[in-house]
Design an enzyme around this catalytic site. Structure first.
Site, mmCIF file in Angstrom:
data_model
loop_
_atom_site.group_PDB
_atom_site.id
_atom_site.type_symbol
_atom_site.label_atom_id
_atom_site.label_comp_id
_atom_site.label_asym_id
_atom_site.label_seq_id
_atom_site.Cartn_x
_atom_site.Cartn_y
_atom_site.Cartn_z
ATOM 1 N N GLU A 490 0.810 -1.220 0.000
ATOM 2 C CA GLU A 490 0.000 0.000 0.000
ATOM 3 C C GLU A 490 0.845 1.273 0.000
ATOM 4 O O GLU A 490 0.295 2.372 0.053
ATOM 5 C CB GLU A 490 -0.963 -0.020 1.188
ATOM 6 C CG GLU A 490 -2.025 -1.094 1.041
ATOM 7 C CD GLU A 490 -2.866 -1.291 2.293
ATOM 8 O OE1 GLU A 490 -3.947 -1.882 2.164
ATOM 9 O OE2 GLU A 490 -2.434 -0.870 3.387
ATOM 10 N N GLN A 603 4.687 -4.523 2.653
ATOM 11 C CA GLN A 603 4.554 -5.954 2.940
ATOM 12 C C GLN A 603 4.780 -6.722 1.651
ATOM 13 O O GLN A 603 4.859 -6.132 0.577
ATOM 14 C CB GLN A 603 3.166 -6.261 3.490
ATOM 15 C CG GLN A 603 2.046 -6.105 2.474
ATOM 16 C CD GLN A 603 0.668 -6.254 3.082
ATOM 17 O OE1 GLN A 603 0.166 -5.351 3.720
ATOM 18 N NE2 GLN A 603 0.044 -7.398 2.861
#
Length: 764
Positions: A490, A603
């Site tokens: 993100e 991530q």
């Protein structure tokens, strides 16, 4: 503030000193739940210091109207919020007419707080000197019953130490609560009735808009030195509160105990006009059983859970504490009994993320529940998504898709999208892939194909339709591309051709087509019904095949890796190790603009694809991609370290795998992200389980068989875990120089260890 203050212990979470700066963090870490409800570890007595009060009921939410500066077409109307429910733990206490409040006491000594994970209870003990110089010893123990899911039980004991004292207990229930997380400071609850019947109290309330009806209830018993006593009572009803006061002169060194039984009945499980009568039934059972018997049953229920789900680690108590904390919180959050419920990223420990369902459930949580419960528990998670299929189709229609294409929500309570950030709501569409992958993963693990013809095929077709429509043909590349997306990372928004998104889109289409052929051959009645219901045409199928066959994947010939997205190499490629550590985590120090222009990965993104589709790539390809992307990964998502731990283990990089394991298992206990006071990271806790079972244990399912490639960190003497594989319970024990298996539930079973077949016989 010392963030790492939890005492290492194999079976308990322990703090041994009262510090006001730790209270909110401990309220998260010591939270309790039973799958149907949960609560932060707030003090029962008054506390005037900083605190985050929170009690939550599974499935009860409020559609908080979205608040944005610039409204966009297709924007979700609301963000679903898990609600801070009426408070039933409260006990107002006076000692010689002085209000008891730890924040106001002269001294607090011998403070010890314990969350006993083995037996499922929370306890505080301490000695306190009040402003009036009365010194008291306090022991407070509470739990939320697994056997009686609407019931909580509290035992609160006070012993005066330096003189006789008049002690007044005023147990109460209170619906005058609010959420800390609210967009408009709306009123979420309406209280309709406050009633006291003899020594039982009830508050009936309902949520606004969603109209969930809830009865909060309580009843108390009292003991002096273990002898039940009957006390006179004074009752008080207010608009939002019911209180019952009891006082008694207590001699020095006598112990005055209150047993408070309390909880919720809701319209999710009872007729709306029968909530109070249902509450009375719960109280009647609680009083008949008594606190000690309820506690004994709680211990038995948790023993049964641990019998299947425990992971033991010998030689590393912090690692042992970490994995048990993760397993405990997962079992507190979701029991699998109710297919209407799911797993919020904070579970019952806080309000962040709205308590809603994310793709975390399918990508991270499903494997844990498949292996540690019976298969119906995992199937209920799939049923949850099937029941929301029509809403997923509506979500896609709002964005301009048609013909039954479905976009599952990023965030939801009832199937509607309710996320309020456009770069997530409109662009993080890879979540569709996690839904389809969960269907594949469930069938691969359980061998149960029934879900696909019964429900899953409709989901797969709707998702495939979405991908076919979302892709567009690039004449420049002579390939299908997917533009304007946000991948799992993100820290990259509105990118083109995110590798993971494109790859999972291709896979979803191919997986749907594969199963469509199976249904046509072996489940023809279901096939006809589904084709008619979904209105799937041969033209759509042909177009889907073309999109899948001609999907574009960005690739660097120089580095021999798939690129996270177009233009990834245009960034200033400074590795994480070269960052100023005082600027970490970057999401707390950098502007969003600076983050988006950086190469830093929140991530696993490309590596998420390598995790899901490991068999599609060679070990050499994994190694190249891991070496390329890991140095740019900041691991500022709780979901990140587990994937990297699994992949490091598969590459025989055990020290790195161990470091990632510790980070994921102790993420909250050591407060790596400096935010635990907001709640624990429940869904990522399933990734901790995966780090051991899939990472160190190397468990994979291939051709209907369990395969293991076990490894062990040098810091451990041994570790063991159990998996329920197709009704057979297999115990795996790994030591430094050997691996052993035990079987329960079948006479024999074949497993593969480092590629070699082994036959395991029943331990009996």
């Amino acid at each position: 503030m010392n963030r790492n203050y939890i005492i290492p212990d194999a079976w308990s979470i322990i703090e041994d000193k009262f510090e006001a700066d730790h209270v909110k963090s401990s309220e998260s870490l010591f939270s309790i739940g039973n799958g149907a409800m949960g609560q932060r570890a707030n003090f029962e007595e008054d506390y005037s210091g900083p605190s985050f009060q929170g009690s939550y009921i599974g499935g009860v939410y409020y559609p908080d109207k979205t608040r944005v500066g610039w409204w966009k077409n297709g924007y979700p109307e609301y963000f679903a919020k898990v609600l801070n429910a009426p408070n039933f733990i409260g006990i107002h206490i006076k000692i010689n007419d002085e209000v008891f409040d730890l924040h106001q006491c002269k001294e607090v000594n011998n403070f010890r707080r314990e969350l006993n994970m083995k037996e499922g209870w929370h306890k505080r003990t301490f000695i306190s000197k009040l402003q009036n110089d009365i010194e008291i010893k306090v022991e407070a123990l509470r739990f939320l019953s697994l056997d009686h899911e609407e019931l909580g039980a509290i035992q609160y004991q006070i012993t005066p130490l330096n003189s006789d004292a008049k002690i007044e207990y005023t147990p109460y229930i209170d619906s005058g609560i609010k959420n800390q997380d609210t967009n408009w400071d709306d009123k979420f609850w309406e209280t309709t009735d406050v009633d006291i019947d003899d020594e039982q109290a009830f508050i009936e309330s309902h949520t606004l808009k969603t109209e969930y009806k809830v009865c909060t209830f309580m009843q108390s018993q009292f003991l002096i030195d273990d002898e039940i006593v009957k006390l006179s009572v004074q009752s008080e009803k207010e608009d939002l509160k019911a209180s019952l006061s009891y006082s008694k002169e207590i001699k020095k060194d006598q112990t005055f105990t209150i047993h408070k039984f309390a909880g919720y009945t809701t319209s999710l499980n009872h007729q709306e006009n029968e909530l109070t009568s249902a509450a009375k039934n719960v109280l009647s059972k609680a009083v008949d059983l008594g606190f000690e018997e309820l506690l004994s049953k709680q211990k038995q229920a948790w023993a049964e859970i641990w019998r299947m789900s425990d992971i033991t680690i010998e030689g590393d108590v912090e690692a042992q504490q970490g994995i048990r904390f993760n397993i405990f919180q997962l079992n507190q959050t979701y029991s699998g009994k109710d297919a209407r419920l799911n797993i919020g990223p904070k579970g019952f420990t806080g309000e962040k993320y709205g308590g809603s369902t994310y793709w975390d459930t399918e990508a991270y949580c499903l494997p844990f529940y498949m292996a540690t419960k019976n298969q119906q528990v995992a199937k209920n998670l799939l049923i949850y998504r099937y029941r929301h299929l029509e809403k997923a189709i509506e979500n896609a229609e709002k964005l301009g898709f048609k013909n039954g294409a479905a976009l599952y929500p990023m965030v939801t309570m009832n199937g509607e999208e309710s996320h309020n950030e456009w770069e997530i709501t409109f662009e993080e569409i890879h979540r569709n892939g996690a839904i389809a992958y969960a269907i594949f993963n469930y069938h691969r693990y359980t061998g149960d194909y029934s879900y696909i013809p019964e429900m899953g095929m409709e989901v797969l077709i709707a998702i495939a339709k979405f991908w076919q429509q979302r892709a567009s043909f690039s004449t420049h590349k002579n390939k299908y591309v997917i533009l304007g997306v946000t991948g799992p990372n993100e820290y990259e928004n509105n990118v083109n051709n995110n590798f993971y998104t494109n790859y999972v889109a291709q896979w979803c289409i191919n997986y749907m087509l594969e199963n469509l052929n199976i249904l046509k051959l072996d489940y023809f009645d279901d096939y006809q019904r589904i084709i008619e219901k979904t209105k799937l045409t041969s033209e759509e199928i042909s177009e889907m095949r073309k999109v899948a066959a001609e999907m574009y994947f960005p690739y660097s010939e120089e580095h021999q890796v798939y690129l996270q997205q177009d233009g990834f190499l245009d960034k200033e490629m400074i590795k994480v190790d070269d960052l100023d550590p005082n600027q970490r985590p970057i999401n707390q120090y950098w502007s969003w603009d600076r983050i988006l222009r950086s190469p830093y990965i929140k991530q696993a993104d490309t590596l998420q694809g390598f995790y899901f589709f490991e068999d599609h790539f060679s070990r050499e390809e994994l190694e190249r991609h891991f070496d390329f992307y890991e140095p740019f990964t900041v691991h500022e998502s709780s979901l990140s370290p587990c994937v990297h731990s699994i992949q490091a283990a598969s590459l025989d990089r055990m020290e790195q795998a161990y470091e990632f394991y510790l980070r994921t298992s102790r993420l909250d206990l050591d407060d790596y992200n400096k935010e635990v006071e907001e709640g624990c990271h429940i869904t990522s806790m399933a990734g901790t389980w995966m780090s051991i079972v899939e990472g160190f244990g190397g468990m994979r399912i291939k051709n209907g068989n369990l395969h293991f490639s076990p490894k062990i960190p040098q810091q451990w003497n041994s570790y063991s875990f159990k998996v329920n594989f197709r009704g057979k319970v297999l115990t795996v024990n790994v030591e430094q120089n050997k691996v052993d298996f035990k079987l329960d539930g079948a006479p024999k079973m074949n497993v593969f260890v480092n590629g070699e077949k082994r036959q395991i016989l029943d331990k009996a």
